[in-house]
Design a protein around this motif. Structure first.
Motif, PDB file in Angstrom:
ATOM      1  N   LEU A  30      31.799  14.868  49.379  1.00 12.60           N
ATOM      2  CA  LEU A  30      32.616  13.857  50.047  1.00 12.60           C
ATOM      3  C   LEU A  30      32.126  13.601  51.470  1.00 12.60           C
ATOM      4  N   ARG A  31      31.653  14.659  52.127  1.00 11.97           N
ATOM      5  CA  ARG A  31      31.216  14.516  53.518  1.00 11.97           C
ATOM      6  C   ARG A  31      29.801  13.968  53.625  1.00 11.97           C
ATOM      7  N   LEU A  32      28.911  14.407  52.740  1.00 14.00           N
ATOM      8  CA  LEU A  32      27.501  14.050  52.870  1.00 14.00           C
ATOM      9  C   LEU A  32      27.055  12.965  51.903  1.00 14.00           C
ATOM     10  N   GLY A  33      27.833  12.720  50.858  1.00 14.85           N
ATOM     11  CA  GLY A  33      27.423  11.757  49.847  1.00 14.85           C
ATOM     12  C   GLY A  33      27.548  10.328  50.326  1.00 14.85           C
ATOM     13  N   PRO A  34      26.855   9.414  49.656  1.00 15.70           N
ATOM     14  CA  PRO A  34      26.926   7.991  50.033  1.00 15.70           C
ATOM     15  C   PRO A  34      28.291   7.408  49.737  1.00 15.70           C
ATOM     16  N   ARG A  35      28.750   6.521  50.605  1.00 23.91           N
ATOM     17  CA  ARG A  35      30.013   5.844  50.371  1.00 23.91           C
ATOM     18  C   ARG A  35      29.808   4.685  49.400  1.00 23.91           C
ATOM     19  N   PRO A  36      30.806   4.435  48.565  1.00 22.27           N
ATOM     20  CA  PRO A  36      30.666   3.335  47.609  1.00 22.27           C
ATOM     21  C   PRO A  36      30.495   2.001  48.323  1.00 22.27           C
ATOM     22  N   GLY A  37      29.645   1.168  47.739  1.00 24.55           N
ATOM     23  CA  GLY A  37      29.447  -0.159  48.296  1.00 24.55           C
ATOM     24  C   GLY A  37      30.179  -1.185  47.468  1.00 24.55           C
ATOM     25  N   ALA A  38      29.728  -2.398  47.580  1.00 23.84           N
ATOM     26  CA  ALA A  38      30.378  -3.489  46.857  1.00 23.84           C
ATOM     27  C   ALA A  38      29.479  -4.007  45.742  1.00 23.84           C
ATOM     28  N   GLY A  39      28.647  -3.117  45.195  1.00 19.59           N
ATOM     29  CA  GLY A  39      27.665  -3.563  44.209  1.00 19.59           C
ATOM     30  C   GLY A  39      28.224  -3.796  42.826  1.00 19.59           C
ATOM     31  N   ALA A  40      29.242  -3.014  42.436  1.00 21.08           N
ATOM     32  CA  ALA A  40      29.784  -3.158  41.090  1.00 21.08           C
ATOM     33  C   ALA A  40      30.701  -4.376  41.006  1.00 21.08           C
ATOM     34  N   VAL A 100      25.525  11.060  36.268  1.00 26.47           N
ATOM     35  CA  VAL A 100      24.256  11.711  35.904  1.00 26.47           C
ATOM     36  C   VAL A 100      23.595  10.967  34.749  1.00 26.47           C
ATOM     37  N   LEU A 101      24.371  10.630  33.723  1.00 27.47           N
ATOM     38  CA  LEU A 101      23.823   9.900  32.577  1.00 27.47           C
ATOM     39  C   LEU A 101      23.357   8.501  32.984  1.00 27.47           C
ATOM     40  N   ALA A 102      24.156   7.816  33.800  1.00 32.38           N
ATOM     41  CA  ALA A 102      23.780   6.477  34.247  1.00 32.38           C
ATOM     42  C   ALA A 102      22.486   6.527  35.049  1.00 32.38           C
ATOM     43  N   SER A 103      22.348   7.532  35.903  1.00 30.63           N
ATOM     44  CA  SER A 103      21.126   7.670  36.708  1.00 30.63           C
ATOM     45  C   SER A 103      19.933   8.017  35.832  1.00 30.63           C
ATOM     46  N   ARG A 104      20.176   8.856  34.828  1.00 25.90           N
ATOM     47  CA  ARG A 104      19.073   9.267  33.938  1.00 25.90           C
ATOM     48  C   ARG A 104      18.488   8.068  33.201  1.00 25.90           C
ATOM     49  N   TYR A 105      19.344   7.149  32.769  1.00 31.13           N
ATOM     50  CA  TYR A 105      18.875   5.987  32.010  1.00 31.13           C
ATOM     51  C   TYR A 105      18.776   4.728  32.872  1.00 31.13           C
ATOM     52  N   ASP A 106      19.140   4.849  34.153  1.00 34.94           N
ATOM     53  CA  ASP A 106      19.071   3.731  35.106  1.00 34.94           C
ATOM     54  C   ASP A 106      19.839   2.516  34.597  1.00 34.94           C
ATOM     55  N   ARG A 107      21.053   2.757  34.144  1.00 36.68           N
ATOM     56  CA  ARG A 107      21.924   1.697  33.645  1.00 36.68           C
ATOM     57  C   ARG A 107      23.337   1.916  34.187  1.00 36.68           C
ATOM     58  N   GLY A 108      23.908   0.895  34.797  1.00 33.90           N
ATOM     59  CA  GLY A 108      25.280   0.985  35.272  1.00 33.90           C
ATOM     60  C   GLY A 108      25.506   2.038  36.345  1.00 33.90           C
ATOM     61  N   VAL A 109      24.493   2.311  37.157  1.00 36.10           N
ATOM     62  CA  VAL A 109      24.585   3.396  38.134  1.00 36.10           C
ATOM     63  C   VAL A 109      25.654   3.108  39.189  1.00 36.10           C
ATOM     64  N   VAL A 110      25.656   1.890  39.732  1.00 39.22           N
ATOM     65  CA  VAL A 110      26.615   1.550  40.792  1.00 39.22           C
ATOM     66  C   VAL A 110      28.042   1.573  40.237  1.00 39.22           C
ATOM     67  N   LEU A 111      28.234   1.051  39.040  1.00 42.06           N
ATOM     68  CA  LEU A 111      29.561   1.067  38.428  1.00 42.06           C
ATOM     69  C   LEU A 111      30.050   2.501  38.253  1.00 42.06           C
ATOM     70  N   ALA A 112      29.181   3.382  37.761  1.00 44.20           N
ATOM     71  CA  ALA A 112      29.570   4.781  37.560  1.00 44.20           C
ATOM     72  C   ALA A 112      29.937   5.445  38.879  1.00 44.20           C
ATOM     73  N   ARG A 113      29.116   5.226  39.896  1.00 42.91           N
ATOM     74  CA  ARG A 113      29.378   5.843  41.203  1.00 42.91           C
ATOM     75  C   ARG A 113      30.721   5.395  41.766  1.00 42.91           C
ATOM     76  N   ASP A 114      30.966   4.079  41.770  1.00 43.58           N
ATOM     77  CA  ASP A 114      32.195   3.563  42.356  1.00 43.58           C
ATOM     78  C   ASP A 114      33.424   3.921  41.522  1.00 43.58           C
ATOM     79  N   ALA A 115      33.261   3.947  40.198  1.00 43.58           N
ATOM     80  CA  ALA A 115      34.385   4.314  39.339  1.00 43.58           C
ATOM     81  C   ALA A 115      34.795   5.764  39.572  1.00 43.58           C
ATOM     82  N   ILE A 116      33.828   6.646  39.735  1.00 46.28           N
ATOM     83  CA  ILE A 116      34.128   8.057  40.003  1.00 46.28           C
ATOM     84  C   ILE A 116      34.868   8.197  41.329  1.00 46.28           C
ATOM     85  N   PHE A 117      34.381   7.492  42.354  1.00 43.84           N
ATOM     86  CA  PHE A 117      34.991   7.591  43.681  1.00 43.84           C
ATOM     87  C   PHE A 117      36.428   7.081  43.664  1.00 43.84           C
TER      88      PHE A 117
END
Length: 306
Positions: free
Chosen positions: A210-220, A271-288
């Motif tokens: 939470l402290r060091l990770g990237p903040r969600p953007g407006a990509g999704a 992790v799965l989205a990053s591995r296959y390079d699909r829906g990465v921004v959506l996964a990141r923002d949804a988790i946050f």
């Protein structure tokens, strides 16, 4: 209600400690990686082994599993239906979006919440096994097929599944519970010590992220992000509650499956989205966003249950 708040306070203190230690430079990205690896590969499997081994098998393989499975299936069906109305997305992105809407963070948050809020870490075992044995292998198979153009072999999928340390720990515990075998003290004592590290390590690592990770953007896309987060923290717990009522769960079991269904999207999805390079921004923002929304959702569920 007081017990729930006390449980969340204990979790929040450790998460805040992780963030503070990262802020002052005592913990770094390398520390977070070490904590996550320790929890994932060693401590969490040990914890799952012991809690499932000590659990009543009727609890692990019970109507609670039916309620969790029904909630997951309902969220999946609604996502597939509603997402097509928003936009027709390629199959890999659809898989990631579907996972965002139904894949519960049963490891990093489910275990500590089950242990400190629900007072029984074994309650997370049914949904954890369902995800590890069914959802994750199916998602991997579809992603392999739709991104590489060739289907993954059954042996490849099976190997990926059985190599997951959380699944190994849970299945070993299930075998012990089914057979009634008790580990000798010389074996059980160190396993208990290892399992005791799991929750603190996961929470400290989460605080660091939470402290060091990237903040969600407006990509999704806003509409799809709202859809998956709404399905995850509102619709899925509602469905779990309704299915639980239909299968006759008692009040405590009904409360447990509803709370666990309200947990945020699992970090495994990123992790799965990053591995296959699909829906990465959506996964990141949804988790946050689902992580932020899960706390008030669980508080509301607790207040209504009380």
């Amino acid at each position: 209600m007081l017990g729930v708040l006390e449980g969340f306070t204990a979790l929040a203190v450790l998460i805040a400690l992780g963030a503070l230690l990262a802020h002052v430079g005592f913990l770094t990205y390398a520390s977070q990686t070490m904590l996550v690896r320790l929890a994932f590969w060693v401590a969490s499997p040990a914890l799952l082994l012991t809690v499932v081994a000590d659990a009543d098998v009727r609890v692990v393989l019970s109507a609670s599993l039916v309620a969790s499975a029904g909630a997951i299936a309902g969220s999946l069906a609604l996502y597939l239906l509603l997402s097509r109305l928003l936009a027709r997305r390629p199959a890999p992105e659809t898989v990631v979006g579907a996972l965002c809407s139904m894949y519960v963070n049963a490891g990093n948050l489910g275990l500590p919440i089950a242990a400190y809020v629900l007072d029984d870490a074994a309650l997370v075992a049914p949904i954890l096994l369902l995800q590890l044995l069914v959802l994750q292998p199916l998602a991997l198979a579809v992603l392999d097929r739709t991104t590489s153009g060739r289907a993954a072999g059954a042996g490849h999928i099976l190997l990926r599944t059985v190599r997951n340390p959380l699944m190994i720990g849970a299945l070993l515990g299930l075998v012990l519970a089914l057979t009634g075998v008790t580990l000798p003290t010389l074996v059980r004592a160190p396993v208990d010590l290892l399992g005791a590290m799991a929750v603190p390590a996961m929470l400290l690592a989460y605080g660091v992220s939470l402290r060091l990770g990237p903040r969600p953007g407006a990509g999704a896309p806003v509409a799809e992000l709202a859809l998956v987060v709404g399905l995850k923290i509102v619709v899925q717990p509602l469905l779990a509650h309704l299915v639980g009522l239909a299968v006759g769960l008692d009040d405590s079991a009904l409360y447990a499956v509803t709370v666990l269904a309200a947990l945020p999207t699992a970090q495994n999805v990123f992790v799965l989205a990053s591995r296959y390079d699909r829906g990465v921004v959506l996964a990141r923002d949804a988790i946050f966003l689902s992580t932020i929304g899960a706390v008030p959702a669980i508080v509301v569920i607790t207040a209504l249950a009380a």
